[in-house]
Design a protein around this motif. Structure first.
Motif, PDB file in Angstrom:
ATOM      1  N   PHE A  77       0.804  -1.222   0.000  1.00  0.00           N
ATOM      2  CA  PHE A  77       0.000   0.000   0.000  1.00  0.00           C
ATOM      3  C   PHE A  77       0.839   1.274   0.000  1.00  0.00           C
ATOM      4  N   ALA A  78       2.142   1.144   0.179  1.00  0.00           N
ATOM      5  CA  ALA A  78       3.003   2.332   0.230  1.00  0.00           C
ATOM      6  C   ALA A  78       3.127   2.945  -1.160  1.00  0.00           C
ATOM      7  N   PRO A  79       2.888   4.248  -1.314  1.00  0.00           N
ATOM      8  CA  PRO A  79       3.035   4.889  -2.631  1.00  0.00           C
ATOM      9  C   PRO A  79       4.485   4.893  -3.079  1.00  0.00           C
ATOM     10  N   ASP A  80       4.697   4.865  -4.370  1.00  0.00           N
ATOM     11  CA  ASP A  80       6.044   4.921  -4.918  1.00  0.00           C
ATOM     12  C   ASP A  80       5.979   5.563  -6.297  1.00  0.00           C
ATOM     13  N   GLU A  84       4.384   3.443  -9.431  1.00  0.00           N
ATOM     14  CA  GLU A  84       2.937   3.295  -9.390  1.00  0.00           C
ATOM     15  C   GLU A  84       2.245   4.629  -9.650  1.00  0.00           C
ATOM     16  N   GLU A  85       2.762   5.697  -9.067  1.00  0.00           N
ATOM     17  CA  GLU A  85       2.141   7.005  -9.239  1.00  0.00           C
ATOM     18  C   GLU A  85       2.225   7.467 -10.694  1.00  0.00           C
ATOM     19  N   ALA A  86       3.375   7.239 -11.328  1.00  0.00           N
ATOM     20  CA  ALA A  86       3.537   7.658 -12.727  1.00  0.00           C
ATOM     21  C   ALA A  86       2.636   6.841 -13.645  1.00  0.00           C
ATOM     22  N   ALA A  87       2.548   5.528 -13.397  1.00  0.00           N
ATOM     23  CA  ALA A  87       1.685   4.683 -14.224  1.00  0.00           C
ATOM     24  C   ALA A  87       0.215   5.013 -13.992  1.00  0.00           C
ATOM     25  N   ALA A  88      -0.151   5.324 -12.752  1.00  0.00           N
ATOM     26  CA  ALA A  88      -1.534   5.687 -12.458  1.00  0.00           C
ATOM     27  C   ALA A  88      -1.900   7.017 -13.104  1.00  0.00           C
ATOM     28  N   ALA A  89      -0.957   7.950 -13.154  1.00  0.00           N
ATOM     29  CA  ALA A  89      -1.226   9.246 -13.773  1.00  0.00           C
ATOM     30  C   ALA A  89      -1.539   9.101 -15.259  1.00  0.00           C
ATOM     31  N   GLY A  91      10.866  -4.987  -1.381  1.00  0.00           N
ATOM     32  CA  GLY A  91      11.036  -5.868  -2.535  1.00  0.00           C
ATOM     33  C   GLY A  91      10.723  -5.195  -3.860  1.00  0.00           C
ATOM     34  N   LYS A  92       9.735  -4.297  -3.885  1.00  0.00           N
ATOM     35  CA  LYS A  92       9.353  -3.668  -5.146  1.00  0.00           C
ATOM     36  C   LYS A  92      10.411  -2.712  -5.657  1.00  0.00           C
ATOM     37  N   PHE A  93      11.423  -2.423  -4.843  1.00  0.00           N
ATOM     38  CA  PHE A  93      12.561  -1.625  -5.284  1.00  0.00           C
ATOM     39  C   PHE A  93      13.772  -2.496  -5.610  1.00  0.00           C
ATOM     40  N   GLY A  94      13.583  -3.814  -5.575  1.00  0.00           N
ATOM     41  CA  GLY A  94      14.684  -4.724  -5.870  1.00  0.00           C
ATOM     42  C   GLY A  94      15.541  -5.065  -4.675  1.00  0.00           C
TER      43      GLY A  94
END
Length: 284
Positions: A206-209, A212-217, A256-259
């Motif tokens: 659920f943490a914004p990153d 995700e924000e760029a793809a959602a925009a 993990g989502k940052f590698g």
């Protein structure tokens, strides 16, 4: 279909591309990595399930997840081809990337044992497996339907198909959460330990990153933070039926989502990628 496995270095062109261009690809790869790694973990129960019916059910869930990953990797290859001029195959994403290139949530890679067990040969605990599938399934039962409205038509189609599977996965896991949580003293204690262990890892989901924000925009992605309330409603209702107690809120956020993965990821990848890397160029 015959497919050739060839080792390729990750594309170097993406490192300098603006985030607005690469975010849809990175987002799709995140979804694919989540499905693949959890599918790999659940497949470890094949032949070792606590009952024959569960052995078959977990194998089918794994196949669903790996099927989702294949569709997403195939789409990622198309997206990468548009950016770099070279489309990678799904096997290249699965077998020829290193640990730091995977972008799955840390939750997916954790072993089926509790936090105090060893890495390689710890006893599996079905309570951990079920609780992880429940927490993840409750989120994907919200995320996939939301992604069915994505401006990326291919991702929307994959999401619509995956939503049906996610509903079954959630139904299966929630049923066992209640059955074990409201069962014997021993099964209740194991489910509570699994919940206490795994729930903090959901914070990463659920943490914004920026990706995700760029793809959602661009209308491609969905902000998972917006799905937290319905996810919590499902989780709380099921835990109440299971007579399980929510642990105190945790500020822990895995990466993990940052590698940046846990120590368990390298063991998982060694098992998953070993055959392909031992026989590069193999065909079947």
């Amino acid at each position: 279909m015959t497919q050739t496995l060839v080792a390729h270095a990750p594309s170097q062109d993406l490192g300098h591309a603006p985030l607005a261009r690469t975010a849809p690809l990175q987002y799709v790869l995140r979804l694919a990595d989540n499905a693949l790694i959890l599918g790999q973990r659940n497949a470890e129960w094949c032949g070792h399930g606590p009952a024959l019916e569960e052995d078959i059910a977990m194998a089918n869930i794994s196949l669903d997840l790996i099927g989702q990953a294949r569709l997403l990797y195939a789409h990622a290859g198309v997206l990468e081809g548009r950016l770099t001029g070279r489309a990678r195959l799904e096997d290249e994403y699965a077998y020829w990337r290193g640990e730091r290139e995977f972008r799955n949530w840390t939750l997916q890679e954790l072993p089926h044992s509790g936090p105090l067990a060893g890495t390689a040969h710890a006893d599996r605990d079905y309570a951990v497996t079920i609780m992880r599938n429940f927490l993840y399934g409750a989120l994907m039962a919200e995320l996939w339907p939301a992604l069915a409205d994505s401006r990326d038509a291919e991702l929307a189609a994959i999401a619509a198909k995956s939503a049906k599977e996610a509903r079954y996965h959630l139904h299966h896991a929630a049923g066992w959460v209640v059955r074990l949580g409201d069962g014997t003293d021993a099964s209740h204690a194991r489910m509570q330990r699994a919940l206490d262990h795994l729930l903090p890892y959901m914070n990463e989901c659920f943490a914004p990153d920026p990706v995700e924000e760029a793809a959602a925009a661009q209308g491609v992605a969905v902000l998972t933070a917006a799905l937290r309330a319905p996810w919590e409603a499902t989780v709380h209702a099921t835990l109440e039926d299971a007579t399980l107690q929510l642990p105190a809120p945790s500020a822990f956020v895995s990466t993990g989502k940052f590698g940046l993965h846990s120590e368990h990821m390298s063991y998982l990848l060694a098992e998953m990628q070993g055959l392909a890397r031992a026989h590069p160029g193999a065909q079947w």
